[in-house]
Design a protein around this motif. Sequence first.
Motif, PDB file in Angstrom:
ATOM      1  N   ASP A 103       0.844  -1.190   0.000  1.00 57.55           N
ATOM      2  CA  ASP A 103       0.000   0.000   0.000  1.00 57.55           C
ATOM      3  C   ASP A 103       0.883   1.245   0.000  1.00 57.55           C
ATOM      4  O   ASP A 103       2.116   1.147  -0.024  1.00 57.55           O
ATOM      5  CB  ASP A 103      -1.000  -0.024   1.171  1.00 57.55           C
ATOM      6  CG  ASP A 103      -0.370   0.188   2.543  1.00 57.55           C
ATOM      7  OD1 ASP A 103       0.850   0.472   2.641  1.00 57.55           O
ATOM      8  OD2 ASP A 103      -1.098   0.066   3.540  1.00 57.55           O
ATOM      9  N   GLU A 104       0.260   2.409   0.048  1.00 51.55           N
ATOM     10  CA  GLU A 104       0.998   3.673  -0.008  1.00 51.55           C
ATOM     11  C   GLU A 104       1.923   3.882   1.186  1.00 51.55           C
ATOM     12  O   GLU A 104       2.832   4.709   1.144  1.00 51.55           O
ATOM     13  CB  GLU A 104       0.024   4.856  -0.157  1.00 51.55           C
ATOM     14  CG  GLU A 104      -0.965   5.011   0.978  1.00 51.55           C
ATOM     15  CD  GLU A 104      -2.185   4.085   0.887  1.00 51.55           C
ATOM     16  OE1 GLU A 104      -2.964   4.085   1.854  1.00 51.55           O
ATOM     17  OE2 GLU A 104      -2.354   3.363  -0.106  1.00 51.55           O
ATOM     18  N   ASN A 105       1.746   3.114   2.260  1.00 52.84           N
ATOM     19  CA  ASN A 105       2.603   3.229   3.444  1.00 52.84           C
ATOM     20  C   ASN A 105       3.659   2.120   3.523  1.00 52.84           C
ATOM     21  O   ASN A 105       4.342   1.985   4.538  1.00 52.84           O
ATOM     22  CB  ASN A 105       1.748   3.209   4.718  1.00 52.84           C
ATOM     23  CG  ASN A 105       0.826   4.404   4.775  1.00 52.84           C
ATOM     24  OD1 ASN A 105       1.253   5.537   4.578  1.00 52.84           O
ATOM     25  ND2 ASN A 105      -0.445   4.164   5.012  1.00 52.84           N
ATOM     26  N   GLY A 106       3.766   1.312   2.480  1.00 52.98           N
ATOM     27  CA  GLY A 106       4.773   0.260   2.452  1.00 52.98           C
ATOM     28  C   GLY A 106       4.366  -1.027   3.151  1.00 52.98           C
ATOM     29  O   GLY A 106       5.211  -1.859   3.459  1.00 52.98           O
ATOM     30  N   HIS A 107       3.064  -1.217   3.409  1.00 52.97           N
ATOM     31  CA  HIS A 107       2.578  -2.440   4.047  1.00 52.97           C
ATOM     32  C   HIS A 107       2.166  -3.441   2.967  1.00 52.97           C
ATOM     33  O   HIS A 107       1.405  -3.110   2.068  1.00 52.97           O
ATOM     34  CB  HIS A 107       1.377  -2.141   4.954  1.00 52.97           C
ATOM     35  CG  HIS A 107       1.665  -1.079   5.963  1.00 52.97           C
ATOM     36  ND1 HIS A 107       0.819  -0.013   6.171  1.00 52.97           N
ATOM     37  CD2 HIS A 107       2.704  -0.885   6.804  1.00 52.97           C
ATOM     38  CE1 HIS A 107       1.316   0.759   7.099  1.00 52.97           C
ATOM     39  NE2 HIS A 107       2.474   0.258   7.498  1.00 52.97           N
ATOM     40  N   ALA A 108       2.657  -4.662   3.092  1.00 51.84           N
ATOM     41  CA  ALA A 108       2.336  -5.706   2.121  1.00 51.84           C
ATOM     42  C   ALA A 108       0.872  -6.108   2.248  1.00 51.84           C
ATOM     43  O   ALA A 108       0.331  -6.187   3.350  1.00 51.84           O
ATOM     44  CB  ALA A 108       3.220  -6.925   2.365  1.00 51.84           C
ATOM     45  N   PHE A 109       0.228  -6.371   1.117  1.00 50.51           N
ATOM     46  CA  PHE A 109      -1.150  -6.868   1.121  1.00 50.51           C
ATOM     47  C   PHE A 109      -1.127  -8.378   1.320  1.00 50.51           C
ATOM     48  O   PHE A 109      -0.365  -9.083   0.661  1.00 50.51           O
ATOM     49  CB  PHE A 109      -1.848  -6.540  -0.200  1.00 50.51           C
ATOM     50  CG  PHE A 109      -2.295  -5.108  -0.291  1.00 50.51           C
ATOM     51  CD1 PHE A 109      -3.416  -4.678   0.396  1.00 50.51           C
ATOM     52  CD2 PHE A 109      -1.587  -4.205  -1.055  1.00 50.51           C
ATOM     53  CE1 PHE A 109      -3.828  -3.368   0.319  1.00 50.51           C
ATOM     54  CE2 PHE A 109      -2.000  -2.888  -1.144  1.00 50.51           C
ATOM     55  CZ  PHE A 109      -3.117  -2.464  -0.453  1.00 50.51           C
ATOM     56  N   VAL A 110      -1.986  -8.877   2.251  1.00 49.71           N
ATOM     57  CA  VAL A 110      -2.014 -10.306   2.565  1.00 49.71           C
ATOM     58  C   VAL A 110      -3.437 -10.804   2.789  1.00 49.71           C
ATOM     59  O   VAL A 110      -4.343 -10.031   3.094  1.00 49.71           O
ATOM     60  CB  VAL A 110      -1.192 -10.644   3.845  1.00 49.71           C
ATOM     61  CG1 VAL A 110       0.264 -10.252   3.690  1.00 49.71           C
ATOM     62  CG2 VAL A 110      -1.805 -10.019   5.080  1.00 49.71           C
ATOM     63  N   GLN A 111      -3.586 -12.103   2.628  1.00 44.81           N
ATOM     64  CA  GLN A 111      -4.780 -12.809   3.075  1.00 44.81           C
ATOM     65  C   GLN A 111      -4.335 -13.577   4.311  1.00 44.81           C
ATOM     66  O   GLN A 111      -3.263 -14.185   4.305  1.00 44.81           O
ATOM     67  CB  GLN A 111      -5.283 -13.785   2.023  1.00 44.81           C
ATOM     68  CG  GLN A 111      -5.907 -13.111   0.822  1.00 44.81           C
ATOM     69  CD  GLN A 111      -6.308 -14.167  -0.175  1.00 44.81           C
ATOM     70  OE1 GLN A 111      -5.497 -14.571  -0.981  1.00 44.81           O
ATOM     71  NE2 GLN A 111      -7.551 -14.601  -0.112  1.00 44.81           N
ATOM     72  N   ILE A 112      -5.153 -13.551   5.355  1.00 45.95           N
ATOM     73  CA  ILE A 112      -4.823 -14.243   6.597  1.00 45.95           C
ATOM     74  C   ILE A 112      -5.818 -15.368   6.825  1.00 45.95           C
ATOM     75  O   ILE A 112      -7.027 -15.171   6.708  1.00 45.95           O
ATOM     76  CB  ILE A 112      -4.826 -13.271   7.797  1.00 45.95           C
ATOM     77  CG1 ILE A 112      -3.617 -12.344   7.705  1.00 45.95           C
ATOM     78  CG2 ILE A 112      -4.843 -14.027   9.125  1.00 45.95           C
ATOM     79  CD1 ILE A 112      -3.508 -11.341   8.841  1.00 45.95           C
ATOM     80  N   TYR A 113      -5.266 -16.537   7.162  1.00 45.22           N
ATOM     81  CA  TYR A 113      -6.073 -17.699   7.542  1.00 45.22           C
ATOM     82  C   TYR A 113      -5.701 -18.059   8.967  1.00 45.22           C
ATOM     83  O   TYR A 113      -4.528 -18.016   9.344  1.00 45.22           O
ATOM     84  CB  TYR A 113      -5.802 -18.877   6.601  1.00 45.22           C
ATOM     85  CG  TYR A 113      -6.327 -18.624   5.219  1.00 45.22           C
ATOM     86  CD1 TYR A 113      -7.595 -19.073   4.850  1.00 45.22           C
ATOM     87  CD2 TYR A 113      -5.588 -17.907   4.293  1.00 45.22           C
ATOM     88  CE1 TYR A 113      -8.102 -18.817   3.588  1.00 45.22           C
ATOM     89  CE2 TYR A 113      -6.081 -17.647   3.029  1.00 45.22           C
ATOM     90  CZ  TYR A 113      -7.340 -18.098   2.684  1.00 45.22           C
ATOM     91  OH  TYR A 113      -7.840 -17.839   1.437  1.00 45.22           O
ATOM     92  N   TYR A 114      -6.712 -18.415   9.758  1.00 46.38           N
ATOM     93  CA  TYR A 114      -6.471 -18.736  11.163  1.00 46.38           C
ATOM     94  C   TYR A 114      -7.463 -19.786  11.618  1.00 46.38           C
ATOM     95  O   TYR A 114      -8.237 -20.300  10.819  1.00 46.38           O
ATOM     96  CB  TYR A 114      -6.568 -17.466  12.023  1.00 46.38           C
ATOM     97  CG  TYR A 114      -7.979 -16.983  12.290  1.00 46.38           C
ATOM     98  CD1 TYR A 114      -8.468 -16.928  13.593  1.00 46.38           C
ATOM     99  CD2 TYR A 114      -8.828 -16.599  11.265  1.00 46.38           C
ATOM    100  CE1 TYR A 114      -9.761 -16.500  13.860  1.00 46.38           C
ATOM    101  CE2 TYR A 114     -10.107 -16.160  11.524  1.00 46.38           C
ATOM    102  CZ  TYR A 114     -10.578 -16.115  12.824  1.00 46.38           C
ATOM    103  OH  TYR A 114     -11.853 -15.696  13.083  1.00 46.38           O
TER     104      TYR A 114
END
Length: 155
Positions: free
Chosen positions: A94-105
């Motif tokens: 994203d624009e702040n340098g955070h990776a896009f992820v899908q989370i499974y739990y």
Amino acid sequence: MSKKCQRTVIAVFLIACVSGPVLGNTGTVEEVLGGDLVRIGESFIARLTGITVPARETKMGYRIYDFTKREIEGKKIKLFTWTTDNTAAGIVYDENGHAFVQIYYGKGLETSFNELLLEKGYARVDRERLPDDLKYYIELEKAAREKGLGIWAKE
């Protein structure tokens, strides 16, 4: 640490952990920073792919943040990064340098947290950055909206 250096470290970490493009990495959510933003390990900050939630400063945003904290903070998760070319070098940020992820739990790490937020009406689809293989998120959002759940509730 510069953003470029941080991304390189993340890319190396992901390459080391991934056995193939189908497998996800496992880790622990050390801290929930927002309804759709988490810290995994010491420094990997990730944003949930394909969705957006209200800001934590709003009443509903705090409710969603609290839910996210209760559900996944301190818990083992499996995550899949959103990439442009199925390599760690192609991770989308994203624009702040955070990776896009899908989370499974959960049991067997099989419950999609991204989908759960949509199903509960706690998130909207981020149509601007929605990967093609997650277009079904639109139907999940629509179902929650029709049921008047979460952010779609009439107050």
